[in-house]
Design an enzyme around this catalytic site. Structure first.
Site, PDB file in Angstrom:
ATOM      1  N   GLU A 176      28.677  62.635   5.929  1.00 57.53           N
ATOM      2  CA  GLU A 176      27.654  63.471   5.279  1.00 57.53           C
ATOM      3  C   GLU A 176      28.190  64.818   4.831  1.00 57.53           C
ATOM      4  O   GLU A 176      27.426  65.739   4.556  1.00 57.53           O
ATOM      5  CB  GLU A 176      26.482  63.680   6.231  1.00 57.53           C
ATOM      6  CG  GLU A 176      25.764  62.384   6.557  1.00 57.53           C
ATOM      7  CD  GLU A 176      24.595  62.567   7.505  1.00 57.53           C
ATOM      8  OE1 GLU A 176      24.507  63.623   8.164  1.00 57.53           O
ATOM      9  OE2 GLU A 176      23.779  61.653   7.589  1.00 57.53           O
TER      10      GLU A 176
ATOM     11  N   LYS B 247      12.357  58.824   6.746  1.00 55.10           N
ATOM     12  CA  LYS B 247      13.360  58.188   5.878  1.00 55.10           C
ATOM     13  C   LYS B 247      12.672  56.966   5.302  1.00 55.10           C
ATOM     14  O   LYS B 247      12.374  56.019   6.047  1.00 55.10           O
ATOM     15  CB  LYS B 247      14.562  57.711   6.704  1.00 55.10           C
ATOM     16  CG  LYS B 247      15.423  58.795   7.326  1.00 55.10           C
ATOM     17  CD  LYS B 247      16.390  58.144   8.322  1.00 55.10           C
ATOM     18  CE  LYS B 247      17.408  59.123   8.865  1.00 55.10           C
ATOM     19  NZ  LYS B 247      18.080  58.596  10.090  1.00 55.10           N
TER      20      LYS B 247
HETATM   21  C1  2PG Z   1      20.516  60.261  11.102  1.00 55.22           C
HETATM   22  C2  2PG Z   1      21.055  59.845   9.746  1.00 55.22           C
HETATM   23  C3  2PG Z   1      21.074  60.907   8.719  1.00 55.22           C
HETATM   24  P1  2PG Z   1      22.223  57.578   9.448  1.00 55.22           P
HETATM   25  O1  2PG Z   1      20.859  59.689  12.134  1.00 55.22           O
HETATM   26  O2  2PG Z   1      19.660  61.118  11.172  1.00 55.22           O
HETATM   27  O3  2PG Z   1      21.677  62.094   9.117  1.00 55.22           O
HETATM   28  O4  2PG Z   1      22.231  59.141   9.853  1.00 55.22           O
HETATM   29  O5  2PG Z   1      21.791  57.511   8.032  1.00 55.22           O
HETATM   30  O6  2PG Z   1      23.626  57.118   9.663  1.00 55.22           O
HETATM   31  O7  2PG Z   1      21.243  56.897  10.341  1.00 55.22           O
HETATM   32 MG    MG Z   2      19.244  60.860  13.298  1.00 54.70          MG
END
Ligand code: 2PG
Ligand code: MG
Length: 436
Positions: A212, A344
């Site tokens: 990221e 998300k």
């Molecule tokens: C998280 C995310 C984004 P990932 O854990 O919050 O930062 O990571 O997309 O790998 O789940």
């Molecule tokens: Mg997370």
């Protein structure tokens, strides 16, 4: 009523170089929306799976088999679009089409509908149910505010290689900024000063970054947090005032369910459930964290509640714990497990599911943090989603083309500040930063 006149899908790649699905939707032969699904590295067990067996090709087949159902549908109503998607794949979790197709279809449809209505996407989304009536200021009196950008400055865990910290993300938030421009600039300054510090203490530091865009140095959790704090102080900031640090512990990565212990491989220690609460609490206190995400594993609702009770002024945030699932968020709210939750869209699947989650957050007084995934597209829909849902923070990184795309979109949206977006109505004015 606007109507979808064309739909098309294709395989594209995300920021990690993994294949994903992209969908174009055209409304009334003119207005095209496009969306490509992101994907996570630390994925919650209750998240919607991205693809059915057969991967992107299987999702593309479902799309072409059902193009006839999608054309003619009304993209101007996220709920109506959801019904169309649910006709194609009625089972919970989108086992037939995969969450990524539900994501790409629903977001591309929303973008094309917003264009056809001549509205910015944030305002189109802010007017959709079930979100609109759950928010404290519903249209037409709606006041949109900017979420605070929350950015990864140092990566470890599932986002970076051996030698980096076990904890997944050290995050910066310019909590003292009163404009989004200042908040973005401040985050960039801290990210850059941190590189200088890392280079100074280890001349062999390559400048490598995690997925990221956070630096990925050979440091343990403690030293990494100390370096991040020093970067803030070197710039003349006081932690907890102008800027604050946050941590995504992503504790499910460490959790070994068979032994009921958190295993910190890289630092070389283990915690039982009680020790983990103390470990996280100690870091929250000493580094004056404003934000603590997934400080315990994804099924430890009661342990999260203990942390939440100890730190009423910290955003004690669920991610793998709440997985953008409205029913799970209601459970977390009843048990006092968190006062904030990550949104998300692809954890849930479609946009309508995410709006249901946002509405549940608003009803229960849970602050929202709209978030990117570690594998991202270069699109910026989430900047609009963050504003529309009244999110307190927008977790989108600090650097990297796919991260900066989201920040740059905030800057563009900020041009409409105080002037509205041109249609003279009151509710489209952007009024300052969110309340933390
Ligand atoms: C998280 C995310 C984004 P990932 O854990 O919050 O930062 O990571 O997309 O790998 O789940
Ligand atoms: Mg997370």
């Amino acid at each position: 009523m606007p109507a979808i006149t064309a739909v098309r899908g294709r395989l594209v790649y995300n920021s990690r170089g993994s294949p994903t699905i992209e969908v174009d939707i055209t409304t009334d032969g003119t207005h095209t929306g496009r969306a490509a699904a992101p994907s996570g590295a630390s994925v919650g067990i209750h998240e919607t799976a991205s693809f059915p067996e057969g991967g992107v090709a299987a999702s593309l087949q479902v799309l072409s088999d059902n193009a006839g159902r999608i054309t003619g549908a009304d993209p101007g109503d996220v709920g109506a679009m959801n019904k169309v998607i649910r006709e194609i794949d009625p089972e919970p979790g989108y086992p037939k089409m995969g969450g990524s197709l539900a994501f790409a279809l629903s977001i591309a449809a929303a973008e094309s509908a917003a264009k056809s209505a001549g509205k910015p996407l944030y305002r189109f989304l802010g007017e959709q149910e079930p979100l609109a009536s759950a928010l404290p200021s519903a249209p037409p009196a709606r006041r949109y505010r900017f979420p605070f950008p929350l950015g990864n400055i140092l990566g470890g865990g599932a986002h970076a290689g051996p030698g980096t910290p076990d904890i997944q993300e050290i995050l910066i938030c310019a909590t003292g900024s009163d404009t989004v421009q200042d908040a973005i600039r401040t985050n960039l300054e801290v990210h850059s000063e941190l590189r200088r510090i890392l280079q100074e203490s280890d001349p062999g530091f390559s400048g490598g970054k995690g997925d990221e865009g956070g630096w990925a140095p050979r440091l343990d959790n403690e030293k990494a947090l100390q370096a991040a704090a020093r970067a803030c102080e070197n710039l003349g900031f006081t932690l907890g005032r102008e800027v604050s640090l946050g941590v995504d512990f992503a504790s499910s990565t460490q959790w070994d369910a068979s032994r009921s212990r958190y295993v910190y491989d890289r630092a070389g220690f283990e915690n039982d459930a009680g020790e983990q609460i103390e470990f996280a609490s100690d870091l929250i206190s000493r580094f004056k964290l404003i934000y603590a995400e997934d400080a315990v594993h994804e099924e430890a609702f009661e342990d999260m509640a203990q942390i939440r009770a100890r730190f009423p002024d910290v955003l004690v945030t669920g991610d793998d714990l709440t997985v953008t699932n409205a029913a799970i968020l209601e459970r977390a709210a009843r048990g006092g497990s968190c006062n904030a939750a990550i949104l998300k869209v692809n954890q849930a699947g479609g946009l309508y599911d995410a709006l249901e989650f946002a509405a549940a957050g608003a009803r229960n007084g849970i602050g929202l943090v709209t978030s990117h995934r570690s594998g991202e597209s270069t699109e910026s829909h989430i900047s609009h989603i963050g504003i529309a849902t009244g999110s307190k923070m927008l977790k989108v990184g600090v650097v990297g083309g796919e991260r900066v795309a989201k920040l740059n979109e905030l800057l563009r949206i900020a041009e409409s500040r105080d002037g509205g977006d041109g249609d003279g109505t009151e509710h489209d004015l952007i009024q300052g930063m969110a309340e933390l």
